[in-house]
Enzyme design. Structure first.
Site, PDB file in Angstrom:
ATOM      1  N   HIS A 101       0.886  -1.168   0.000  1.00  0.00           N
ATOM      2  CA  HIS A 101       0.000   0.000   0.000  1.00  0.00           C
ATOM      3  C   HIS A 101       0.924   1.218   0.000  1.00  0.00           C
ATOM      4  O   HIS A 101       2.019   1.170   0.584  1.00  0.00           O
ATOM      5  CB  HIS A 101      -0.820   0.113   1.281  1.00  0.00           C
ATOM      6  CG  HIS A 101      -1.712  -1.038   1.585  1.00  0.00           C
ATOM      7  ND1 HIS A 101      -1.273  -2.172   2.200  1.00  0.00           N
ATOM      8  CD2 HIS A 101      -3.043  -1.200   1.398  1.00  0.00           C
ATOM      9  CE1 HIS A 101      -2.296  -3.000   2.380  1.00  0.00           C
ATOM     10  NE2 HIS A 101      -3.383  -2.441   1.893  1.00  0.00           N
ATOM     11  N   ASP A 104       2.322   1.984   3.346  1.00  0.00           N
ATOM     12  CA  ASP A 104       3.272   1.017   3.946  1.00  0.00           C
ATOM     13  C   ASP A 104       4.699   1.448   3.659  1.00  0.00           C
ATOM     14  O   ASP A 104       5.584   1.277   4.494  1.00  0.00           O
ATOM     15  CB  ASP A 104       3.167  -0.398   3.320  1.00  0.00           C
ATOM     16  CG  ASP A 104       1.798  -0.996   3.387  1.00  0.00           C
ATOM     17  OD1 ASP A 104       1.033  -0.618   4.275  1.00  0.00           O
ATOM     18  OD2 ASP A 104       1.513  -1.864   2.533  1.00  0.00           O
TER      19      ASP A 104
HETATM   20  C1  XLS Z   1      -7.570  -6.565   4.341  1.00  0.00           C
HETATM   21  C2  XLS Z   1      -7.046  -6.806   3.005  1.00  0.00           C
HETATM   22  C3  XLS Z   1      -5.907  -5.912   2.588  1.00  0.00           C
HETATM   23  C4  XLS Z   1      -5.754  -5.953   1.102  1.00  0.00           C
HETATM   24  C5  XLS Z   1      -4.975  -4.832   0.513  1.00  0.00           C
HETATM   25  O1  XLS Z   1      -8.321  -7.344   4.886  1.00  0.00           O
HETATM   26  O2  XLS Z   1      -6.705  -8.145   2.906  1.00  0.00           O
HETATM   27  O3  XLS Z   1      -4.735  -6.250   3.239  1.00  0.00           O
HETATM   28  O4  XLS Z   1      -5.172  -7.146   0.704  1.00  0.00           O
HETATM   29  O5  XLS Z   1      -5.504  -3.598   0.802  1.00  0.00           O
END
Ligand code: XLS
Ligand code: NI
Ligand code: NI
Length: 441
Positions: A101, A104
């Site tokens: 993300h 991140d």
């Molecule tokens: C949350 C999601 C997230 C997505 C990406 O539950 O799994 O991590 O994979 O935004």
């Protein structure tokens, strides 16, 4: 350069029965299965968020993780150390892809402009490491859920200013993804849903979600971003109801808004079970609609009602998941992203490696077994027989459209259909065969 995980070497394939824990028993990257190497089949990816950002906090307790790369107060230094730690982990595990993300990789600043500059700085670092190691970006995404401004949603917020901010954020995240050669871009709408219908204009919110996705598609064409767009379904959490509930719901949404040819699914195992489906069900619905794109490989705890994001160790799930992937023709742009984290009590840095090894071995074994099942046409032979009545006679007339209600009534009047004229479903026999394949192949 000094290593962060100095006591851990490159993880090697040692085969079944090896006595070491920091080794692969099933994942043999260059071994060929159905004409393709294991690593090309599986396309493993590291999730930046869980692996490098997760602190081990939960609803009742603060962080537990021992992470040398977060011990500094300087946020940009932290970002730099995360890059270093991340690439070391991937190199040591032989993982060739990662996913992130925007938030991140670089910390948010006071203004969007400053935040975007920080993203560019970290993208420079990532680019350098990608060149050095050959590691690639499976997909990027934007975090439109952590910041308090997304309290009412992002694309589905009740406030136009928030929609605008989310659009700006997605635009930038797509640019960074393109710059880093990302093969995909994910939309997971963590806050795109509602808490109560008493204050919700559901129609406007869904229309706005459609608008946001159209803007992303248009912008991709404009900047020449060729990556695959994915939607990651999830029924709830953090919202009470998330609009991208499950694959069937998402597909119908995409069709309604004229977006079906632009998106595929990114299926997460733990989201499937939260939606009261099996992982295989979500993959099957994607597959039969030509929309199986990528996978967030993890598993939930069925006794807990939330996204526990555990490393996948359930061999049944990995076999049946790889069965669906192979039946769909294998991954193209997608792969297996470990959207998974070591447990809060597994706070030692080496636990990251144990977690990934467990997940990679589980899917490697899953791939082997699934390939054998397909080669031997275990399920296909049975399915062919089971539906054979549609290949001739009245069944053929139904399928070809030759028979309607009147013809079928005339046929049914003459035929006494009882269970004794039917074939058994043979579920237990198939489960027994599946077990034998898992035990012996
Ligand atoms: C949350 C999601 C997230 C997505 C990406 O539950 O799994 O991590 O994979 O935004
Ligand atoms: Ni996910
Ligand atoms: Ni999730």
């Amino acid at each position: 350069m000094s290593e962060i995980f100095a006591n851990i070497g490159k993880i090697q394939y040692k085969g079944e029965g090896c006595g070491e824990e920091l080794a692969f028993r099933y994942y043999n990257p260059d071994e060929k299965i159905m004409g393709r190497t294991m690593k090309d089949h599986l396309r493993f990816a590291m999730s930046y968020w869980h692996t490098l950002c997760g602190e081990g906090s939960d609803q009742f307790g603060s962080g537990t993780m021992q992470r040398s790369w977060t011990s500094t107060e300087d946020e940009m230094k932290k970002a730099e150390l995360k890059v270093k730690a991340g690439f070391e982990i991937m190199e040591k595990l032989g993982i060739e892809y990662y996913c992130f993300h925007d938030r991140d990789i670089a910390p948010e600043a006071d203004t969007l402009e400053e935040t975007n500059k920080r993203l560019d700085i970290v993208a420079d670092m990532l680019e350098k490491e990608m060149k050095r190691t050959g590691i690639k970006l499976l997909w990027g995404t934007s975090n439109c859920f952590t910041n308090p401004r997304f309290v009412h949603g992002a694309a589905t917020s009740s406030e136009a200013d928030v929609f605008a901010h989310a659009a700006a954020q997605v635009k930038k995240a797509m640019e960074v993804t393109k710059r880093l050669g990302g093969e995909g871009y994910v939309f997971w709408g963590g806050r795109e849903g509602y808490e109560t219908l008493l204050n919700t204009d559901m129609k406007l919110e869904l229309d706005n979600l459609g608008r946001m996705l159209h803007m992303a598609v248009d912008y991709a064409a404009k900047i020449g971003f060729k990556g695959q767009f994915y939607i990651e379904p999830k029924p709830k959490e953090p919202t009470k109801h998330q609009y991208d509930f499950d694959t069937a719901t998402v597909i119908s949404f995409l069709r309604q808004y004229g977006l079906a040819d632009k998106f595929k699914m990114n299926i997460e195992a733990n989201h499937a079970t939260l939606a009261s489906h099996t992982f295989q069900h979500e993959l099957r619905v994607s597959r039969i609609n030509g929309m199986l794109g990528s996978i967030d490989a993890n598993q939930g705890d069925l006794l807990l009602g939330w996204d526990t994001d555990q490393f996948p160790v359930n061999i049944y799930d990995s076999v049946l998941a790889m069965y669906e992937v192979l039946m769909a023709g294998g991954f193209t742009t997608g792969g297996l992203n470990f959207d998974a984290k070591a447990r809060r009590a597994s706070f030692d840095p080496s636990d990251i490696f144990y977690g990934y090894i467990a997940g990679m071995d589980t899917f490697a074994k899953g791939l082997r077994v699934a390939a054998k099942l397909i080669e031997d046409k275990v399920f296909e032979k049975n399915i062919e027989k089971r539906y054979s009545s549609f290949g001739s006679g009245i069944g053929k007339d139904i399928v070809s459209g030759k028979a309607g209600f009147e013809e079928l009534e005339a046929y049914a009047m003459k035929k006494n259909v009882t269970v004794s004229t039917l074939m058994s479903g043979r579920q237990e026999m198939l489960e027994n065969i599946l077990n034998q394949y898992i035990f012996t192949k």
